[in-house]
Design an enzyme around this catalytic site. Structure first.
Site, mmCIF file in Angstrom:
data_model
loop_
_atom_site.group_PDB
_atom_site.id
_atom_site.type_symbol
_atom_site.label_atom_id
_atom_site.label_comp_id
_atom_site.label_asym_id
_atom_site.label_seq_id
_atom_site.Cartn_x
_atom_site.Cartn_y
_atom_site.Cartn_z
ATOM 1 N N LYS A 34 0.327 -1.229 -0.086
ATOM 2 C CA LYS A 34 0.219 -0.385 0.123
ATOM 3 C C LYS A 34 1.103 0.838 -0.169
ATOM 4 O O LYS A 34 2.199 1.551 -0.307
ATOM 5 C CB LYS A 34 -0.895 -0.098 0.980
ATOM 6 C CG LYS A 34 -0.603 -0.486 2.545
ATOM 7 C CD LYS A 34 -1.413 -0.324 3.615
ATOM 8 C CE LYS A 34 -0.453 -0.656 4.899
ATOM 9 N NZ LYS A 34 -1.415 -0.622 6.117
ATOM 10 N N TYR A 252 19.169 29.926 7.126
ATOM 11 C CA TYR A 252 17.908 29.758 7.869
ATOM 12 C C TYR A 252 17.917 29.781 9.359
ATOM 13 O O TYR A 252 18.182 28.810 10.645
ATOM 14 C CB TYR A 252 16.465 29.192 7.801
ATOM 15 C CG TYR A 252 16.041 29.750 6.319
ATOM 16 C CD1 TYR A 252 16.282 30.950 5.963
ATOM 17 C CD2 TYR A 252 15.889 28.294 5.174
ATOM 18 C CE1 TYR A 252 15.937 31.206 4.154
ATOM 19 C CE2 TYR A 252 15.836 28.764 3.952
ATOM 20 C CZ TYR A 252 15.480 29.984 3.364
ATOM 21 O OH TYR A 252 15.056 30.091 2.165
#
Length: 355
Positions: A34, A252
């Site tokens: 899946k 950042y």
């Protein structure tokens, strides 16, 4: 040059399936593919696992993708709601349906078409999907009144099999066995953790998932401890390097600063490719055969690494983010997640290579 690249190792997939068979001898194996084969490519995985007795997916759409790829083995749909169209397609394609809710039984009773194989799921203690164990006889009787339904068997799902100390698994096994004792049909309980650590859960059919992809579901044992091989290696190139003076911020938020004058590398992968944004400084990357730590925040397109341990690394060299010699489970733990999520969150920017 390709940027982020996921290399899928078919031999590793086959090895991991062989491990499942060795651990659960004589049992049927329905391989869980899946979520696009846990992010590895469902068709690729299913073809590599052609020796499996069947496959387990979530939905009709996922089952159809396997048929369109030429997979002719049984396919078990674990969480598909029902209507007449779904039943008809399941019957036509040879898909098997898991029943877990009364609404599905109503749809099955109203269906008028070719026979379809159904499994009854019992909730033995996870409390997610499934009928209460005390309803086993009632549900079986309702299925038996549907001439279009062929009862394939019984299944349940284990909530805490990853933890050998949890008492819930034994309670679930006892509840499931008490509910179906003397009843006809195949029995299926074991997920990957059950296959690896709970032989009493092997029953007739096992449903391994994450172990097939080379990661361990267990709290106390690594993939290497279980003799599992990584099926995916995620890599990306070193696209820049520079020497940064001591005490300078990186990336950042300036959450990292250089402890000394040092080489810093930039690797062409980021959260836009599916690399976990919350991987903290210190998370390892394999470059030039050695581990180098992340420094600074993960960006959309890039990560930065401390190159002091790999001074010979050059622009164009490929770094391994997880895979061979750098377990995905380790990266997942550093980022506060699980390998399942790392695999499933790769984005379309990542190219795939099958070897």
């Amino acid at each position: 040059m390709r940027r982020a690249l996921a290399t899928i190792d078919r031999a590793a997939l086959a090895h991991n399936l062989a491990r499942a068979r060795a651990l659960a001898p004589g049992r049927r194996v329905y391989a869980a593919v899946k979520a696009d084969g846990y992010g590895h490519g469902a068709a690729t995985v299913a073809h590599a696992l052609a020796d499996a007795d069947g496959f387990a997916v979530s939905s009709l759409d996922e089952a159809l993708q396997l048929r369109w790829a030429g997979i002719d083995r049984p396919v078990l749909m674990l969480s598909q709601m029902l209507d007449a169209t779904v039943c008809a397609q399941a019957a036509e394609q040879g898909f098997e349906i898991v029943l877990f809710h009364d609404a599905q039984l109503d749809a099955l009773a109203a269906y008028r078409g070719p026979p379809v194989t159904v499994w009854i799921k019992l909730d033995s203690g996870m409390h997610r999907l499934g009928f209460a164990c005390e309803r086993a006889g009632e549900i079986a009787a309702r299925v038996d009144t549907c001439p279009q339904a062929s009862h394939g068997g019984w299944l349940t799902h284990l909530a805490c099999a990853d933890d050998a100390r949890s008492p819930l698994t034994r309670r679930q096994l006892a509840a499931f066995e008490a509910a179906i004792v003397g009843r006809a049909g195949q029995r299926s309980i074991a997920n990957s953790a059950g296959v690896l650590d709970w032989p009493e859960s092997h029953a007739d059919t096992v449903r391994p998932g994450i172990m097939l992809y080379g990661s361990s579901p267990l709290l106390a044992r690594s993939a290497a401890d279980c003799d599992l091989r990584p099926a995916m290696t995620l890599s990306a190139p070193l696209i820049a390097r520079q020497t940064v003076a001591a005490g300078e911020p990186i990336g950042y938020g300036a959450i990292s600063r250089t402890p000394e004058s040092m080489p810093v590398g930039v690797i062409g992968i980021g959260y836009g490719d599916g690399y976990p944004r919350h991987a903290p400084p210190g998370t390892p990357v394999l470059l030039d055969g050695v581990r180098v730590p992340l420094i600074g925040r993960v960006s959309m397109d890039m990560i930065t690494v401390d190159l002091r341990a790999a001074p010979a690394a050059r622009v164009g060299d490929r770094a391994t983010l997880w895979g061979e010699d750098l377990p995905a489970d380790e990266i997942a733990a550093a980022a506060g997640t699980i390998a399942y999520e790392l695999f499933c969150r790769l984005t379309p920017r990542v190219a795939f290579e099958i070897v």
